[in-house]
Enzyme design. Structure first.
Site, PDB file in Angstrom:
ATOM      1  N   PHE A  82      -2.685 -10.162   2.772  1.00 19.86           N
ATOM      2  CA  PHE A  82      -2.413  -9.192   1.692  1.00 19.86           C
ATOM      3  C   PHE A  82      -0.960  -8.752   1.628  1.00 19.86           C
ATOM      4  O   PHE A  82      -0.654  -7.674   1.119  1.00 19.86           O
ATOM      5  CB  PHE A  82      -3.337  -7.971   1.817  1.00 19.86           C
ATOM      6  CG  PHE A  82      -4.781  -8.337   1.996  1.00 19.86           C
ATOM      7  CD1 PHE A  82      -5.478  -8.941   0.972  1.00 19.86           C
ATOM      8  CD2 PHE A  82      -5.431  -8.103   3.200  1.00 19.86           C
ATOM      9  CE1 PHE A  82      -6.809  -9.313   1.144  1.00 19.86           C
ATOM     10  CE2 PHE A  82      -6.760  -8.473   3.377  1.00 19.86           C
ATOM     11  CZ  PHE A  82      -7.456  -9.073   2.348  1.00 19.86           C
ATOM     12  N   ILE A  92      -8.052 -22.447 -13.794  1.00 18.60           N
ATOM     13  CA  ILE A  92      -8.751 -21.950 -12.614  1.00 18.60           C
ATOM     14  C   ILE A  92      -9.216 -23.156 -11.804  1.00 18.60           C
ATOM     15  O   ILE A  92     -10.025 -23.962 -12.274  1.00 18.60           O
ATOM     16  CB  ILE A  92      -9.939 -21.051 -13.018  1.00 18.60           C
ATOM     17  CG1 ILE A  92      -9.444 -19.842 -13.821  1.00 18.60           C
ATOM     18  CG2 ILE A  92     -10.727 -20.626 -11.775  1.00 18.60           C
ATOM     19  CD1 ILE A  92      -8.486 -18.915 -13.092  1.00 18.60           C
ATOM     20  N   GLY A 131      -7.628 -16.861   3.707  1.00 16.35           N
ATOM     21  CA  GLY A 131      -8.997 -16.455   3.393  1.00 16.35           C
ATOM     22  C   GLY A 131      -9.337 -16.683   1.933  1.00 16.35           C
ATOM     23  O   GLY A 131     -10.457 -16.445   1.493  1.00 16.35           O
ATOM     24  N   GLY A 191      -4.000 -14.257  -6.910  1.00 13.77           N
ATOM     25  CA  GLY A 191      -4.230 -13.469  -5.702  1.00 13.77           C
ATOM     26  C   GLY A 191      -4.126 -11.968  -5.912  1.00 13.77           C
ATOM     27  O   GLY A 191      -4.755 -11.194  -5.188  1.00 13.77           O
ATOM     28  N   GLU A 192      -3.330 -11.535  -6.882  1.00 17.21           N
ATOM     29  CA  GLU A 192      -3.023 -10.106  -6.941  1.00 17.21           C
ATOM     30  C   GLU A 192      -3.480  -9.415  -8.205  1.00 17.21           C
ATOM     31  O   GLU A 192      -3.699  -8.210  -8.217  1.00 17.21           O
ATOM     32  CB  GLU A 192      -1.513  -9.928  -6.728  1.00 17.21           C
ATOM     33  CG  GLU A 192      -1.160 -10.688  -5.476  1.00 17.21           C
ATOM     34  CD  GLU A 192       0.239 -10.598  -4.959  1.00 17.21           C
ATOM     35  OE1 GLU A 192       0.653  -9.506  -4.576  1.00 17.21           O
ATOM     36  OE2 GLU A 192       0.897 -11.651  -4.887  1.00 17.21           O
TER      37      GLU A 192
HETATM   38 MO1  MOS Z   1       1.301 -10.781  -1.493  1.00 18.59          MO
HETATM   39  S1  MOS Z   1       1.388  -8.729  -1.372  1.00 18.59           S
HETATM   40  O1  MOS Z   1       2.825 -11.037  -2.319  1.00 18.59           O
HETATM   41  O2  MOS Z   1       1.543 -11.375   0.036  1.00 18.59           O
END
Ligand code: MOS
Length: 747
Positions: free
Chosen positions: A246, A595, A472, A669-670
């Site tokens: 993260f 995707i 993960g 991811g974000e």
């Molecule tokens: Mo992500 S917070 O850019 O590793």
């Protein structure tokens, strides 16, 4: 043959559902994480952290500890190997957070002051806890609050441009029919992955070999090489399985400590962080105080957008939580201004945490848009349609693709938005007031140089080598699908090797850039291999390998605004007598390019959304002003959403072709966390008529806000009307009303 956007697909592997390649290993325990890989003669290091927030180390009394059972050495500033703390790594600037044991200064509570190494982890821990360290204590300052006079505008960094502007904000605000001027705060928040940070270092025939848990083994290897002044070719870092990151898993003090200890002892040394140590050593999300001013015509068209964000940094490194950047992408206005200010405090250095900038920034901006919609009497989605820009609001560049309105349209249909009465405080089910809210999401779709190799083996199988990190997310599986798709072969005939710096340099798993970056390199190599195989002939025993390096192609990319987009929808139930807020439904609809694997992609989106829920209602690290450390730095004291807090969550996506893009994959991811806290806060307003501009929306804040709304209603203050007839309780506080909780910030 079918064609998905950008990539010629023979098998249709891209876009097909596939469970994780390593899933069975993980659930059976066969997968080894970096703190578990066995080594002969392994010694264990335990970090000792400062108990004061500022000062100097007067003495480290190692004598008694060295006599304890199993203790091999105690490293500290008086005896540890010297390193080059001025090296400039990937961050583009020196990163002294990893310059441990180099001086006697203590810059924050929880700074490493010693490493105790022993034969067993238990012996190391016992000795570490017995180690007496004396300090010359200096007064510290850890008080983050809005409008501190010592706040300053930082210089530009390779990552963040602190300020942008066009037009005259004050003049446009004056000319606006409707103005929102509101202040929002978010607290210190922590990423604390399930797998603690852990590194094992050893010297292996003249090479430094580190088994580590990180987001990029090329990155960590390069940083270690520079820090220890080693030939980069003599450093190898592996990171086969990673239990969450993260943004927190780059180079941290524990790898440095392990390398120092193995250098001194000449045997393998492992350093694992405890959960409590993670709260000061791996970074976190800065608290923010944000002021947003929006000026609009009566129909909601923006004339002015001003987003000023204040965050904190440490005395050892300047990190900018870039909360104001998303307005540079989402909305245009005749006058447009974004600004980041920093306060330097005696606290640990903050860092990237899932959607750095966009996560707290979207709480403020997307709440303010909702306040503007309310004031203009315009539906929040219609308001966004009205303010949809043609080109980048600040850059003027074209968008590579921008399908945020399609997300709102599809989301509104599935969520049942059309049936919503815009007036707050009307829906009631027993003791619960019900409300719905929405918010936009966006996150950059960046890319970084990567190398890849794809080999046709004599037995008819294929091996892909790409130094990706699978934190993960399912990166290994995504690369398998990309390679199989491009080669036009059965995915079962492909194996993927990742997470070893000896494979060759590749982008980190960060900034939502991993999949896009790695897929590009794998696609080029796989395409070339397919062409070579098409020429016919046998495959020699060493196989046939095609290689790629995307550095040049990335350098040649045209300048565009490249971003993922999304629309978040939330339904909440609020009990204004207990202050309890329950999220009943969350829906996220995204436009994020191709995707690759719907199964793991949905998990990514939902994971981000759960975190957004957690951010909205629960998460808050409380710093004790007296000690300078945390109150309850563990997963009992740091409250976050657990299973019972998480409702039905749906995540889906719309078609988002990216014309002319070499990979058409954007990265996911974000973006899942972006906008969720605002959608929930907007839903809480819709339920109760009270705005919450401070996160988290705790029960005491709900009660206090409801009391304030009642008081205003009783005193007949405009905006305090109890529209819903709901037991005289919740009422509209107005944009400057009930939500504010004293001491409002001013960025
Ligand atoms: Mo992500 S917070 O850019 O590793």
């Amino acid at each position: 043959m079918t064609t998905t956007t950008g990539i010629t697909s023979v098998t249709g592997a891209i876009g097909s559902v596939r469970t994780r390649v390593e899933g069975r290993d993980k659930v059976t325990g066969a997968a080894r994480y970096s703190g578990e890989v066995p080594f002969a003669e392994l010694a264990h290091g335990w970090l000792v952290l400062s108990t004061v927030a500022r000062g100097r180390i007067r003495s480290v009394e190692e004598g008694p500890v060295l006599a304890m059972p199993g203790v091999l050495t105690v490293l500290h500033h008086g005896n540890a190997p010297r390193v080059d703390i001025d090296y400039v790594g990937m961050l583009g600037r020196p990163n002294p957070i990893v310059g441990i044991f180099q001086h006697d200064r203590v810059p924050f509570a929880g700074w490493p002051v010693a490493l105790v190494v022993a034969e067993t982890s238990e012996q190391a821990r016992e000795a570490a806890e017995a180690l007496v360290v004396e300090y010359d204590v200096e007064p510290h300052d850890v008080a983050f609050r809005a409008g501190r006079p010592d706040a300053y505008t930082p210089e530009s960094t390779p990552m963040v441009q602190p300020e942008t502007g066009k037009g005259d904000v004050e003049a446009q605000l004056d000319a606006s029919a409707v103005v929102v001027d509101a202040e929002y705060t978010t607290p210190e928040e922590h990423h604390n992955p399930m797998e603690p940070h852990a590194a094992t270092a050893r010297w292996d025939g003249g090479r430094l070999d580190v088994v580590d848990s990180n987001q990029g083994s090329s990155w960590v290897a390069n940083e270690l090489a520079q820090l220890f002044s080693l030939d980069p070719a003599s450093v190898r870092v592996r990171s086969e399985h990673v239990g969450g990151a993260f943004g927190s898993k780059g180079l941290s003090p524990h790898q440095v400590a392990a390398v120092m200890a193995t250098t001194v002892l000449q045997r393998p040394v492992r350093v694992v962080l405890t959960r409590r140590q993670m709260f000061s050593l791996i970074g976190y999300r800065s608290p923010t105080a944000q002021r947003i001013r929006l000026g609009a015509d009566a129909d909601g068209r923006l004339r002015a957008l001003d987003h000023q964000a204040q965050s904190l940094t440490s005395t050892v490194y300047e990190f900018i939580e870039s909360s104001a950047v998303l307005g540079r992408v989402l909305y245009d206005a005749d006058a447009h201004h974004t600004l980041h200010r920093l306060v330097r405090l005696d606290v640990p250095t903050p860092t990237w945490m899932r959607a750095p900038g966009e996560a707290p920034g979207s709480f403020a901006l997307e709440s303010a848009l909702d306040e503007l919609a309310e004031k203009c009497g315009v539906d929040p989605i219609a308001l966004r349609v009205r303010n949809e820009p043609e080109t980048g609001p600040v850059s003027g560049l074209p968008f590579s693709s921008r399908n945020v309105l399609a997300c709102f349209e599809e989301g509104a249909r599935r969520f049942g938005w059309a049936d919503r009465d815009p007036r707050p405080g009307l829906r009631r089910e027993g003791r619960w007031l019900i409300g719905t809210g929405t918010a936009a999401a966006t996150y950059p779709s960046g890319v970084g140089p990567s190398t890849a190799a794809v080999t046709a083996e004599p037995d008819g199988t294929f091996t892909v080598r790409i130094n990706a990190a699978d934190v993960g997310t399912g990166a290994r599986t995504a690369m398998l699908l990309v390679a199989a798709d491009t080669l036009g072969v059965d995915p079962d005939s492909v194996r993927v090797r990742i997470a070893d710096s000896d494979i060759g340099p590749a982008m980190i798993a960060g900034g939502s850039m991993g999949t896009r970056s790695w897929a590009w390199a794998v696609t080029i190599a796989a395409n070339e291999l397919r062409e070579r195989l098409a020429l016919g002939g046998g495959i020699p025993s060493e196989g046939i390998t095609a290689r790629s390096d995307t550095a040049e192609a990335i350098g040649a990319l045209s300048r565009k605004e490249r971003h993922s987009f999304g629309a978040q929808f939330a339904e909440v139930a609020v009990d204004v007598d207990t202050g309890e807020v329950r999220v009943r439904r969350l829906l996220g609809v995204y436009a994020a390019g191709t995707i690759v694997n719907p199964l793991t992609a949905r998990s990514q989106f939902i994971g981000g959304m759960i975190w957004g829920l957690s951010m909205a209602l629960h998460e808050e690290a409380v710093r004790d002003q007296v000690s300078g450390g945390h109150v309850g730095p563990d997963l009992a004291g740091y409250h976050f959403a657990a299973h019972a807090d998480v409702p039905l969550i749906e995540a889906d996506w719309v078609d988002d072709p990216v014309p002319g893009d070499p990979v058409a994959i954007k990265g996911i991811g974000e973006i899942g966390i972006v906008g969720v806290a605002a959608a929930i806060a907007n839903a809480v307003w819709h339920a109760t008529g009270v705005r919450h501009r401070e996160l988290p929306i705790r029960p005491d804040r709900v009660l206090r806000a409801a009391d304030e709304a009642r008081r205003r209603a009783t005193e007949g203050i405009p905006g305090g009307m109890d529209e819903g007839g709901t037991r005289g309780g919740p009422a509209e506080g107005g944009p400057q009303g009930g939500g504010a909780e004293g001491g409002a910030p001013g960025a």
